[in-house]
Motif scaffolding. Structure first.
Motif, short mmCIF file in Angstrom:
data_model
loop_
_atom_site.label_atom_id
_atom_site.label_comp_id
_atom_site.label_asym_id
_atom_site.label_seq_id
_atom_site.Cartn_x
_atom_site.Cartn_y
_atom_site.Cartn_z
N GLY A 156 109.96 -121.64 26.83
CA GLY A 156 110.77 -122.36 27.80
C GLY A 156 112.23 -122.01 27.62
O GLY A 156 112.64 -121.43 26.61
N VAL A 157 113.04 -122.34 28.62
CA VAL A 157 114.47 -122.01 28.58
C VAL A 157 115.29 -123.23 28.99
O VAL A 157 114.98 -123.88 29.99
CB VAL A 157 114.81 -120.82 29.52
CG1 VAL A 157 116.29 -120.50 29.45
CG2 VAL A 157 113.98 -119.59 29.16
N LEU A 373 110.48 -132.01 24.74
CA LEU A 373 109.30 -132.55 24.07
C LEU A 373 108.11 -132.64 25.01
O LEU A 373 106.96 -132.71 24.55
CB LEU A 373 109.63 -133.93 23.49
CG LEU A 373 110.73 -133.90 22.40
CD1 LEU A 373 111.02 -135.30 21.91
CD2 LEU A 373 110.34 -133.00 21.24
N ALA A 374 108.36 -132.65 26.31
CA ALA A 374 107.26 -132.60 27.28
C ALA A 374 106.83 -131.17 27.59
O ALA A 374 105.87 -130.95 28.33
CB ALA A 374 107.68 -133.30 28.58
N GLY A 375 107.53 -130.18 27.05
CA GLY A 375 107.14 -128.79 27.23
C GLY A 375 107.43 -128.22 28.60
O GLY A 375 106.76 -127.27 29.02
N ALA A 417 116.20 -130.14 18.46
CA ALA A 417 115.07 -130.74 19.17
C ALA A 417 114.02 -129.71 19.54
O ALA A 417 112.81 -129.99 19.49
CB ALA A 417 115.56 -131.46 20.43
N VAL A 418 114.44 -128.49 19.91
CA VAL A 418 113.47 -127.51 20.36
C VAL A 418 112.54 -127.08 19.24
O VAL A 418 111.44 -126.56 19.51
CB VAL A 418 114.15 -126.28 21.00
CG1 VAL A 418 115.02 -126.69 22.17
CG2 VAL A 418 114.98 -125.51 19.96
N ALA A 419 112.94 -127.29 17.98
CA ALA A 419 112.07 -126.92 16.87
C ALA A 419 110.82 -127.78 16.83
O ALA A 419 109.83 -127.41 16.19
CB ALA A 419 112.83 -127.03 15.55
N ARG A 423 106.16 -125.98 22.66
CA ARG A 423 106.21 -124.56 23.01
C ARG A 423 107.53 -124.01 22.48
O ARG A 423 108.49 -124.78 22.25
CB ARG A 423 106.12 -124.37 24.53
CG ARG A 423 107.36 -124.86 25.28
CD ARG A 423 107.18 -124.92 26.78
NE ARG A 423 106.89 -123.63 27.36
CZ ARG A 423 106.44 -123.47 28.61
NH1 ARG A 423 106.23 -124.53 29.38
NH2 ARG A 423 106.19 -122.27 29.09
N PRO A 424 107.66 -122.73 22.28
CA PRO A 424 108.96 -122.18 21.87
C PRO A 424 109.99 -122.30 23.00
O PRO A 424 109.63 -122.30 24.18
CB PRO A 424 108.64 -120.71 21.57
CG PRO A 424 107.41 -120.41 22.35
CD PRO A 424 106.62 -121.69 22.39
#
Length: 734
Positions: A156-157, A373-375, A417-419, A423-424
């Motif tokens: 994701g971006v 967190l919802a991807g 948070a993205v860790a 998904r990456p």
């Protein structure tokens, strides 16, 4: 994708228990201190302080989130103050139930709540208790369970826009430690930095239309006048919800940058996102009670996650108070030192400023954390605080740089948070434009541009006492605040009974609200609208575009007076004989064939100026006369037509030098000119990662590539790409 039992999970559970214990002890110590300090609060025995601390914890962790499900709009409408009042009322009702506890009234309860919360926040910071990590892990576990089948390997971006931050200011902020998160990324080599050149209309409306929807033609400025066939027109303003929805209807083909289940937070336009909040163009969908893709279960992102934790409210309240005090101190310091350029920064601005720099920022970050967190595959968010403060303070002054430091901290939160996402994720930081600093036109030359135009047209302008006031002009009475306007509209569409009552009241107000008067009329037939460093002049008694020959015949002193004015850089006017013509003090430039007479008036505005100006001339609603302020390349200075210190919206200087900071392994964007070209770069990056590609089509009403540009948006001649789209049946909230 749930966590399996094992040593790691036990260690995390042990850390969580230790954090709980430390916070509980901190709250207990705070209550003991308050027992001694407050006359209206008393504890009779040692056990009552830990018992009340536990009760506060239960209120915050269990009762409070349930209460927010019902009364969340109250928290939103009051920017958290109403939420704290509800918590104070709960404490005032429940603490006296504990045997031996005396709490006299609401004021004592408020002191207990604020004192305890501030202590807990301070102790957490001193002991490095990462409240974000606690929230991220809890929310991450819930998100993983919800999206167990969504575990996409496609990264994701997050596109994070720092509104108004020019490339030169970013380089300084990275170099001097103002933005350490971005500096670390560049130093470690995880990200690369590139510049991009804005359109002539260097402002958020044109830039976001191009970036998010791939099209920004006919977005002439931040505001412009549109003539109708009957000669009765209207003023379009990018931050007006109805106008923003109409602009999006014109530019969107349903396949915007965020169309693939993306999220838009705090923007002017949706980018065709499925999940939006604080988005201006979607407000008419909410206020009209219409459906479409904007549903009440998709607009609450950020609000509940933020206000469900009362400590957040206290933290934001403290930060907002600090921001008000900082604004008052910095404004007073500028006055005492007679800093120039400056504007008067009084009125409501000191109270409204924290809404942009603190509250809206924090709600946007909470929404982005939910998205991560919802991807969700892609999200785009706008941080507008720096742009707002730089308008009032200056682009490199201490209070503007302090806003950048706070934004950098929030970017660091998102990076953590993205860790924990399912998904990456990759993070891209960019800007929509920069700012050019200078003394406001009215202050430097003694009259605003509208009165100058009226006088040169031989109309007698109405006297204004401000014209004889030796003090600097007063800045805008309130912050730009489109995020606040969107928040107010969205609050009534959140779930719960309170929201239902607010929706009903809002519909009644709308039926009785009068239409606002059109601004900008400086003479019976002349409208002058300012968009930072550009002024747009329309002669309303003429249908269509008024020619140079007509202006010379009807207002012979207008064009000579403007080109000779020291604050005017160049004019764009349409000639019946020569076509689009750029006029300056010492020369003229025919855009149709490049013929020069005398000195090129566009020389100081860069190699892309002629192409960008010619593009605006082709717009249907290009004003009869477009005026760009004079830029001094030696002083890097220009005088905005609005009462700003730092400003943008035209050509000249760092206002046109935006940036994009992107993962180092991605393809080099090359030279990018215009927001539409940047859209193609961002779209190309998403496609390279494996996101769905809506395709580049060449039929009528679809994208076309401009000569000299490839699919990544590499530009070689300064022209942006254009396409024609039939506007019918398009939903502005999509």
């Amino acid at each position: 994708m749930t966590d399996a039992p094992g040593p790691g999970r036990l260690v995390r559970g042990g850390r969580s228990f230790a954090r709980f214990l430390l916070v509980w002890l901190a709250a207990t110590a705070a209550l003991v201190l308050l027992d001694d300090a407050l006359a209206g609060f008393a504890l009779a025995s040692w056990w009552q302080a830990p018992a009340c601390a536990l009760l506060l914890g239960l209120l915050a962790a269990v009762v409070w989130p349930l209460l927010m499900r019902v009364a969340l709009p109250i928290a939103v409408y009051t920017f958290g103050v109403g939420a704290l009042v509800l918590l104070v009322a709960a404490v005032a009702a429940l603490f006296p139930i504990v045997p031996g506890v005396r709490l006299d009234g609401v004021l004592a309860a408020a002191a207990v709540v604020l004192g305890t919360a501030v202590t807990v926040v301070a102790v957490s910071a001193l002991l490095a208790i990462d409240e974000d990590e606690i929230f991220f892990r809890r929310a991450g576990l819930r998100a993983r369970r919800r999206v167990a089948d969504h575990g996409s390997a496609v990264p994701g971006v997050l596109f994070l826009q720092v509104d108004g931050l020019g490339l030169p200011i970013l380089r300084r902020a990275v170099r001097d430690g103002t933005m350490p998160t971005l500096a670390r990324w560049l130093t470690d080599g995880t990200h690369a930095l590139a510049g991009w050149h804005t359109d002539w209309s260097a402002q958020t409306g044109a830039s976001q239309a191009g970036i998010l929807h791939g099209r920004n033609d006919d977005v002439v400025g931040f505001r412009w006048y549109e003539k109708s066939a009957e000669g009765r027109g209207r003023v379009m303003t990018c931050s007006s919800p109805g106008d923003a929805a109409e602009i999006e209807r014109r530019v969107s083909d349903g396949t915007g940058l965020l169309h693939d289940d993306g999220a838009g937070r705090g923007n002017l336009f949706t980018g065709d996102a499925a999940h939006i909040s604080l988005t201006v163009s979607a407000v008419p969908l909410l206020t009209r009670g219409r459906g479409g893709r904007v549903r009440s279960d998709r607009i609450g992102a950020g609000y509940y996650a933020y206000f469900a934790n009362p400590v957040n409210g206290v933290r934001t309240l403290v930060a907002a108070v600090v921001d008000v005090l900082r604004e008052l101190v910095d404004a007073a310091r500028q006055r005492r030192a007679d800093v120039r350029p400056r504007i008067r920064r009084g009125g409501w601005y000191p109270l409204v400023r924290p809404g942009t720099t603190v509250i809206a920022r924090d709600v946007v970050v909470s929404a982005l954390i939910e998205d991560v967190l919802a991807g969700r595959p892609v999200a785009y968010a706008d941080f507008v605080g720096y742009d707002e403060v730089a308008h009032h303070s200056g682009i490199e002054r201490a209070d503007a740089l302090s806003v950048l430091r706070a934004i950098d901290q929030q970017i660091g939160r998102l990076h953590r948070a993205v860790a924990l996402a399912p998904r990456p994720y990759e993070l891209v930081v960019l800007s929509d434009h920069g700012q050019t600093q200078g003394e406001a036109f009215a202050d430097r030359f003694g009259e605003p541009i509208g009165k100058l135009v009226a006088r040169l047209c031989e109309y007698e302008p109405e006297p204004d006492p401000a014209d004889t006031d030796p003090r600097p002009s007063r800045g805008p009475s309130r912050a730009e605040g489109w995020q606040f306007g969107a928040a107010m509209a969205e609050a009534g569409d959140l779930s719960g009974p309170v929201a239902g009552m607010l929706r009903a009241r809002r519909r009644i107000r709308q039926r009785t609200s009068p239409e606002p008067a059109a601004p900008g009329r400086v003479a019976p037939e002349v409208v002058v609208l300012c968009s930072g460093h550009t002024a747009l002049v329309s002669f309303t008694d003429h249908p269509g575009r008024v020619s140079l020959e007509t202006l010379e015949r009807e207002h012979p002193g207008l064009l000579p007076g403007l080109v000779d004015h020291p604050g005017v850089g160049f004019l764009l006017v349409r000639s019946d004989e020569f076509g689009p013509l750029v006029l300056g003090r010492d020369g003229a430039h025919r855009l149709a064939d490049g013929t020069l007479t005398g000195d090129d008036p566009l020389l100081e505005y860069g190699p892309h100026a002629s192409g960008l100006v010619a593009r605006v001339d082709s717009f249907e609603h290009c004003a009869d006369l477009m005026i760009n302020s004079r830029y001094d390349p030696v002083l890097d200075d220009a005088s905005a037509f609005e009462p700003h210190v730092g400003s943008h919206g035209g050509l000249g200087g760092p206002q046109n030098e935006a940036f994009v900071l992107y993962p180092a392994g991605w393809s080099d964007p090359g030279e990018v000119v215009g927001a539409e070209a940047l859209h193609r770069v961002l779209r190309g990056w998403l496609t390279d990662l494996g996101h769905p590609d809506p395709g580049v089509r060449s039929g009528p009403g679809e994208h076309t590539r401009h000569h000299g540009q490839d699919q990544r948006g590499h530009a070689h001649d300064g022209h942006g790409a254009r396409r024609d789209v039939e506007p019918a049946d398009h939903d502005p909230g999509r």
